[in-house]
Design an enzyme around this catalytic site. Structure first.
Site, PDB file in Angstrom:
ATOM      1  N   PRO A  64       0.849  -1.199   0.000  1.00 36.96           N
ATOM      2  CA  PRO A  64       0.000   0.000   0.000  1.00 36.96           C
ATOM      3  C   PRO A  64       0.880   1.242   0.000  1.00 36.96           C
ATOM      4  O   PRO A  64       1.234   1.776   1.046  1.00 36.96           O
ATOM      5  CB  PRO A  64      -0.802  -0.125   1.298  1.00 36.96           C
ATOM      6  CG  PRO A  64       0.088  -0.911   2.204  1.00 36.96           C
ATOM      7  CD  PRO A  64       0.891  -1.831   1.338  1.00 36.96           C
ATOM      8  N   ASP A  80       6.112   2.616   1.648  1.00 35.84           N
ATOM      9  CA  ASP A  80       5.163   1.594   2.099  1.00 35.84           C
ATOM     10  C   ASP A  80       4.488   2.119   3.363  1.00 35.84           C
ATOM     11  O   ASP A  80       5.136   2.294   4.394  1.00 35.84           O
ATOM     12  CB  ASP A  80       5.909   0.282   2.374  1.00 35.84           C
ATOM     13  CG  ASP A  80       4.977  -0.864   2.701  1.00 35.84           C
ATOM     14  OD1 ASP A  80       3.824  -0.607   3.110  1.00 35.84           O
ATOM     15  OD2 ASP A  80       5.407  -2.030   2.576  1.00 35.84           O
ATOM     16  N   HIS A  81       3.197   2.341   3.289  1.00 33.58           N
ATOM     17  CA  HIS A  81       2.490   2.941   4.426  1.00 33.58           C
ATOM     18  C   HIS A  81       2.374   1.982   5.609  1.00 33.58           C
ATOM     19  O   HIS A  81       1.989   2.404   6.713  1.00 33.58           O
ATOM     20  CB  HIS A  81       1.099   3.419   3.987  1.00 33.58           C
ATOM     21  CG  HIS A  81       0.793   4.814   4.420  1.00 33.58           C
ATOM     22  ND1 HIS A  81       0.986   5.266   5.703  1.00 33.58           N
ATOM     23  CD2 HIS A  81       0.312   5.889   3.724  1.00 33.58           C
ATOM     24  CE1 HIS A  81       0.623   6.525   5.795  1.00 33.58           C
ATOM     25  NE2 HIS A  81       0.223   6.939   4.603  1.00 33.58           N
ATOM     26  N   ARG A  82       2.711   0.724   5.404  1.00 33.52           N
ATOM     27  CA  ARG A  82       2.732  -0.202   6.544  1.00 33.52           C
ATOM     28  C   ARG A  82       3.974   0.015   7.402  1.00 33.52           C
ATOM     29  O   ARG A  82       3.978  -0.303   8.592  1.00 33.52           O
ATOM     30  CB  ARG A  82       2.722  -1.651   6.041  1.00 33.52           C
ATOM     31  CG  ARG A  82       1.497  -2.050   5.242  1.00 33.52           C
ATOM     32  CD  ARG A  82       1.673  -3.422   4.640  1.00 33.52           C
ATOM     33  NE  ARG A  82       2.817  -3.466   3.723  1.00 33.52           N
ATOM     34  CZ  ARG A  82       3.231  -4.573   3.088  1.00 33.52           C
ATOM     35  NH1 ARG A  82       2.595  -5.720   3.300  1.00 33.52           N
ATOM     36  NH2 ARG A  82       4.266  -4.530   2.277  1.00 33.52           N
TER      37      ARG A  82
END
Length: 404
Positions: free
Chosen positions: A200, A374-376
């Site tokens: 994401p 990566d938004h994680r």
């Protein structure tokens, strides 16, 4: 008043479609003046009237079909020898046909024919004669899909015939060039596809004044030409310094164990365009190299990539990627993260632009930096902090000394 009827069409033709009236009620007509254009199964022709006078009635509308002998036009006339001869021909049954029909050759209308008024409110009528409709039905042609070529949006016989001919033509052969996805291209395609499916990602960007950085590159080359330090090496050095300050970005996600794995060493990948496609060689332990050593390794791997001599080890194990797409003359991009890494820095071209510098508009060397993450792994605060650090180093490269 004399009624002129549609004359014998000849060649076994028994009807004609009214295409366009060339006169209107109230117009003065002369002997042998063309008053209407009709279409038969053979051709479109003009019909002359054999009498002179004032038009009192048009007996058929444009788009309608008139049979031989049916009323065509009514003309108010004074009885004379010419009119008497016409009446005799009408009663006896004229043997003349449409083409060349008439009794004299030198007369023309004393008044200009008024043009047919356009349809109200911009509507375009879709008029078609029975014989044309029958022809279309026999050949499976949808008349509603045709572009009418006749006046008043009338579908003519030739429109249907052209559609019949087009349908009979074999379909054009489409030339195709198929390029197999093999080797490096297939590996890269699989990697970016997996990145899009699993990561994401989000992108942020900023413009930076790179005037001082360009000057630093020029000064280094003037001082030590053998160092081969270019903009790519300088940005690589900046990335290494930024990852030391934001180590959470030098990482990847272990999806099976639901863990974020931070890596201590910086293994810096960089995008390289080759004849075989885009590849991402990796500079091992980039955090241990000086600026000159970074430049040397970047040059070596680039040469190996273009020669097709990179080993699998040279293309795997990266922890962060630098993409200098500015070499293609573009300003910005939204890079796809190199799976399984957590982030990528993109660098646009350095170009001269107006810029506020020390309170005045000046010409400066400006570049756009984009950062995809990566938004994680991190939130916008960490991503924004890293990108702002990079931009500050671009604008004030002397700050790099602090992070060597």
């Amino acid at each position: 008043m004399t009624v002129f009827r549609l004359p014998d069409l000849g060649e076994g033709l028994t009807e004609a479609e009214i295409l366009e009236w060339k006169v209107a009620v109230g117009d003065v007509v002369t002997v042998d003046q063309a008053v209407v254009e009709v279409e038969t199964a053979k051709a479109a022709v003009e019909v002359p009237v054999p009498i002179a006078g004032v038009v009192t009635e048009l007996c058929a509308q444009a788009g309608s079909v008139v049979s031989v002998g049916e009323p065509l036009i009514a003309v108010g006339v004074a009885e004379n020898s010419e009119t008497a001869r016409y009446r005799e021909e009408e009663q006896a049954g004229s043997g003349n046909v449409l083409v060349g029909y008439g009794t004299s050759t030198a007369h023309r209308s004393r008044r200009r024919a008024r043009p047919t008024a356009p349809p109200p409110h911009g509507r375009v009528p879709r008029v078609i004669s029975p014989m044309v409709r029958r022809l279309a039905k026999e050949h499976g042609i949808d008349v509603a899909a045709l572009t009418p070529s006749g006046p008043g949006a009338i579908v003519l016989r030739k429109d249907v015939e052209e559609a019949i001919a087009a349908a009979a033509r074999p379909p054009e052969t489409v030339d195709e060039v198929r390029v197999p996805l093999t080797g490096v291209r297939r590996t890269m395609a699989d990697r970016v596809s997996r990145s899009r499916r699993e990561i994401p990602d989000a992108t942020t960007w900023v413009d930076a004044d790179a005037t001082r950085l360009v000057k630093l590159k020029r000064n280094i080359r003037n001082t030590d030409p053998d160092a081969r330090v270019g903009m790519l090496a300088l940005f690589a050095r900046i990335c290494v310094a930024g990852l030391r300050r934001f180590p959470e970005l030098n990482a990847h996600v272990d999806a099976e164990r639901h863990e974020i794995v931070q890596v201590k060493g910086v293994h810096l990948g960089f995008a390289a365009q080759t004849d075989r496609g885009l590849v991402v060689p990796v500079v091992r332990d980039a955090h241990r190299l000086t600026l000159a050593e970074l430049a040397t390794e970047l040059a070596r791997l680039t040469d190996e990539a273009r020669a097709g001599r990179l080993s699998p080890a040279d293309l795997t194990g990266g922890t962060f990627t630098l993409n200098n797409y500015g070499v293609f003359g573009v300003d910005g991009s939204t890079p796809i993260i190199n799976h399984p890494e957590a982030a990528m820095l993109g660098v646009g071209r350095v170009s001269e632009k107006p810029w506020i510098h020390k309170g005045k508009v000046r010409s400066r060397q400006v570049t756009q930096l984009s950062f995809t993450f990566d938004h994680r792994v991190c939130d916008g605060g960490v991503a924004g902090g890293f990108l702002r650090f990079v931009a500050d180093c671009v604008e004030h490269p002397e700050a790099l000394v602090t992070h060597l």
